[in-house]
Design an enzyme around this catalytic site. Structure first.
Site, PDB file in Angstrom:
ATOM      1  N   CYS A  65       5.825   0.005   7.811  1.00  4.71           N
ATOM      2  CA  CYS A  65       5.466   1.215   7.073  1.00  4.71           C
ATOM      3  C   CYS A  65       6.641   1.644   6.197  1.00  4.71           C
ATOM      4  O   CYS A  65       7.790   1.665   6.666  1.00  4.71           O
ATOM      5  CB  CYS A  65       5.117   2.337   8.047  1.00  4.71           C
ATOM      6  SG  CYS A  65       4.652   3.889   7.244  1.00  4.71           S
ATOM      7  N   LEU A  66       6.373   1.977   4.950  1.00  2.00           N
ATOM      8  CA  LEU A  66       7.455   2.383   4.047  1.00  2.00           C
ATOM      9  C   LEU A  66       8.102   3.692   4.481  1.00  2.00           C
ATOM     10  O   LEU A  66       9.200   4.019   4.053  1.00  2.00           O
ATOM     11  CB  LEU A  66       6.911   2.494   2.622  1.00  2.00           C
ATOM     12  CG  LEU A  66       6.379   1.186   2.034  1.00  2.00           C
ATOM     13  CD1 LEU A  66       5.818   1.411   0.645  1.00  2.00           C
ATOM     14  CD2 LEU A  66       7.427   0.093   2.046  1.00  2.00           C
ATOM     15  N   GLN A  69       2.598  10.061   1.702  1.00  2.00           N
ATOM     16  CA  GLN A  69       3.962   9.541   1.854  1.00  2.00           C
ATOM     17  C   GLN A  69       4.912   9.996   0.742  1.00  2.00           C
ATOM     18  O   GLN A  69       6.129   9.904   0.907  1.00  2.00           O
ATOM     19  CB  GLN A  69       3.933   8.009   1.883  1.00  2.00           C
ATOM     20  CG  GLN A  69       3.237   7.439   3.132  1.00  2.00           C
ATOM     21  CD  GLN A  69       3.147   5.939   3.089  1.00  2.00           C
ATOM     22  OE1 GLN A  69       2.212   5.387   2.501  1.00  2.00           O
ATOM     23  NE2 GLN A  69       4.097   5.255   3.678  1.00  2.00           N
ATOM     24  N   HIS A  74      -4.508   1.512   7.753  1.00  2.00           N
ATOM     25  CA  HIS A  74      -3.153   2.086   7.844  1.00  2.00           C
ATOM     26  C   HIS A  74      -3.009   3.269   6.883  1.00  2.00           C
ATOM     27  O   HIS A  74      -2.489   4.323   7.250  1.00  2.00           O
ATOM     28  CB  HIS A  74      -2.125   0.994   7.506  1.00  2.00           C
ATOM     29  CG  HIS A  74      -0.702   1.432   7.541  1.00  2.00           C
ATOM     30  ND1 HIS A  74       0.182   1.080   8.522  1.00  2.00           N
ATOM     31  CD2 HIS A  74       0.004   2.197   6.679  1.00  2.00           C
ATOM     32  CE1 HIS A  74       1.374   1.620   8.283  1.00  2.00           C
ATOM     33  NE2 HIS A  74       1.285   2.311   7.174  1.00  2.00           N
ATOM     34  N   GLU A  75      -3.524   3.102   5.652  1.00  2.69           N
ATOM     35  CA  GLU A  75      -3.418   4.184   4.658  1.00  2.69           C
ATOM     36  C   GLU A  75      -4.345   5.354   5.007  1.00  2.69           C
ATOM     37  O   GLU A  75      -3.992   6.522   4.811  1.00  2.69           O
ATOM     38  CB  GLU A  75      -3.750   3.665   3.249  1.00  2.69           C
ATOM     39  CG  GLU A  75      -2.935   2.492   2.776  1.00  2.69           C
ATOM     40  CD  GLU A  75      -1.427   2.684   2.889  1.00  2.69           C
ATOM     41  OE1 GLU A  75      -0.961   3.834   2.964  1.00  2.69           O
ATOM     42  OE2 GLU A  75      -0.715   1.658   2.950  1.00  2.69           O
ATOM     43  N   GLY A  86       0.846  -1.194   0.000  1.00  3.90           N
ATOM     44  CA  GLY A  86       0.000   0.000   0.000  1.00  3.90           C
ATOM     45  C   GLY A  86       0.875   1.235   0.000  1.00  3.90           C
ATOM     46  O   GLY A  86       2.065   1.178   0.347  1.00  3.90           O
ATOM     47  N   HIS A 110      -2.618   7.544   7.239  1.00  3.60           N
ATOM     48  CA  HIS A 110      -1.664   8.438   6.558  1.00  3.60           C
ATOM     49  C   HIS A 110      -2.375   9.678   6.015  1.00  3.60           C
ATOM     50  O   HIS A 110      -1.866  10.788   6.102  1.00  3.60           O
ATOM     51  CB  HIS A 110      -0.977   7.708   5.387  1.00  3.60           C
ATOM     52  CG  HIS A 110       0.219   6.886   5.791  1.00  3.60           C
ATOM     53  ND1 HIS A 110       1.292   7.402   6.469  1.00  3.60           N
ATOM     54  CD2 HIS A 110       0.499   5.585   5.600  1.00  3.60           C
ATOM     55  CE1 HIS A 110       2.187   6.448   6.695  1.00  3.60           C
ATOM     56  NE2 HIS A 110       1.722   5.326   6.173  1.00  3.60           N
TER      57      HIS A 110
HETATM   58  O1  K2U Z   1       1.616   2.707   4.034  1.00  4.26           O
HETATM   59  C1  K2U Z   1       2.630   2.040   3.959  1.00  4.26           C
HETATM   60  O2  K2U Z   1       3.699   2.371   4.497  1.00  4.26           O
HETATM   61  C2  K2U Z   1       2.568   0.750   3.215  1.00  4.26           C
HETATM   62  C3  K2U Z   1       2.537  -0.430   4.129  1.00  4.26           C
HETATM   63  C4  K2U Z   1       1.099  -0.863   4.159  1.00  4.26           C
HETATM   64  C5  K2U Z   1       0.768  -1.855   5.231  1.00  4.26           C
HETATM   65  C6  K2U Z   1       1.045  -1.591   6.551  1.00  4.26           C
HETATM   66  C7  K2U Z   1       0.678  -2.498   7.529  1.00  4.26           C
HETATM   67  C8  K2U Z   1       0.059  -3.666   7.188  1.00  4.26           C
HETATM   68  C9  K2U Z   1      -0.210  -3.925   5.865  1.00  4.26           C
HETATM   69  C10 K2U Z   1       0.144  -3.024   4.883  1.00  4.26           C
HETATM   70  C11 K2U Z   1       3.612  -1.327   3.528  1.00  4.26           C
HETATM   71  O3  K2U Z   1       3.080  -2.202   2.635  1.00  4.26           O
HETATM   72  S1  K2U Z   1       4.685  -1.992   4.713  1.00  4.26           S
HETATM   73  C12 K2U Z   1       5.206  -3.496   4.180  1.00  4.26           C
HETATM   74  C13 K2U Z   1       4.251  -4.586   4.592  1.00  4.26           C
HETATM   75  C14 K2U Z   1       3.798  -5.470   3.669  1.00  4.26           C
HETATM   76  C15 K2U Z   1       2.924  -6.478   4.053  1.00  4.26           C
HETATM   77  C16 K2U Z   1       2.519  -6.604   5.360  1.00  4.26           C
HETATM   78  C17 K2U Z   1       2.999  -5.716   6.296  1.00  4.26           C
HETATM   79  C18 K2U Z   1       3.872  -4.689   5.917  1.00  4.26           C
HETATM   80 ZN    ZN Z   2       2.699   3.484   6.221  1.00  3.07          ZN
END
Ligand code: K2U
Ligand code: ZN
Length: 187
Positions: A92-93, A51, A134-135, A46, A138
């Site tokens: 989180c990226l 971001q 989560h998004e 995501g 943000h």
């Molecule tokens: O918003 C972001 O930083 C993207 C995250 C989204 C996310 C956060 C928590 C749980 C699921 C998705 C990134 O995809 S972080 C990498 C990731 C990938 C799969 C599961 C957990 C984290």
């Molecule tokens: Zn994030």
């Protein structure tokens, strides 16, 4: 398409509240394409426009196993959340290398606009529900570390600031034209 710089916590721009999208034009379509490329390259499942320092209500998500089913959510609203809650190990990226448990609603119903400006609703569970919440955070200027204890959050902030200084040092000492480490959009 272009790889975009992902802001790193504790950059204050991550705390800006996103504004509704009003123009469904070629510029928006290019931003979606660039965000998708940036998300897949990271890699992540995501990415919110916040971001990449674009403060509009735009999210891209792809939780498919083959990473080939991009979902675009514009002017995203969570219109229902289950009472059932689950803890998920989140990352989180914008906070690379940090993972911790966050409790969220197990299911959410969302309303959003697609890239053509058409409204749709979706009932999400599992990873998609976690990612949407989560998004959504943000877009509201909230990073997942804010759910952690002040002690943990402060340690993460110090670690990220140290890493940021190291990236800036290595970039400033790299010979002209050499590949630059990291993608810091720090402020
Ligand atoms: O918003 C972001 O930083 C993207 C995250 C989204 C996310 C956060 C928590 C749980 C699921 C998705 C990134 O995809 S972080 C990498 C990731 C990938 C799969 C599961 C957990 C984290
Ligand atoms: Zn994030």
């Amino acid at each position: 398409m272009t790889l975009l710089t992902i802001l790193r916590y504790p950059d204050k721009r991550l705390n800006k509240v996103a504004k509704p999208v009003t123009q469904f034009d070629a510029r928006l379509k290019k931003l979606v394409a660039d965000m998708a490329e940036t998300m897949y390259e990271a890699p992540g499942v995501g990415l919110a426009a916040t971001q990449v320092d674009q403060h509009i209500q735009l999210v891209v998500i792809d939780t498919s196993d083959e990473h080939n089913q991009l979902q675009v959510f514009i002017n995203l609203e969570i219109i229902w959340a289950s009472e059932e809650r689950k803890v998920y190990e989140e990352g989180c990226l914008s906070v690379p290398g940090i993972y911790d448990g966050v409790e969220r609603a197990a299911q959410v119903r969302v309303r959003a606009l697609d890239l053509q400006g058409q409204p749709f609703e979706l009932l999400a569970d599992e990873l998609l529900a976690v990612c949407i919440q989560h998004e959504m955070d943000h877009l509201l200027g909230k990073v997942f570390v804010e759910y952690l204890s002040p002690l943990k959050r402060n340690r993460i902030k110090i670690r990220m600031q140290k890493e940021e200084r190291e990236i800036e040092r290595s970039n400033s000492s790299a010979p002209y034209g050499a590949p630059r480490r990291g993608r810091t959009g720090s402020q």
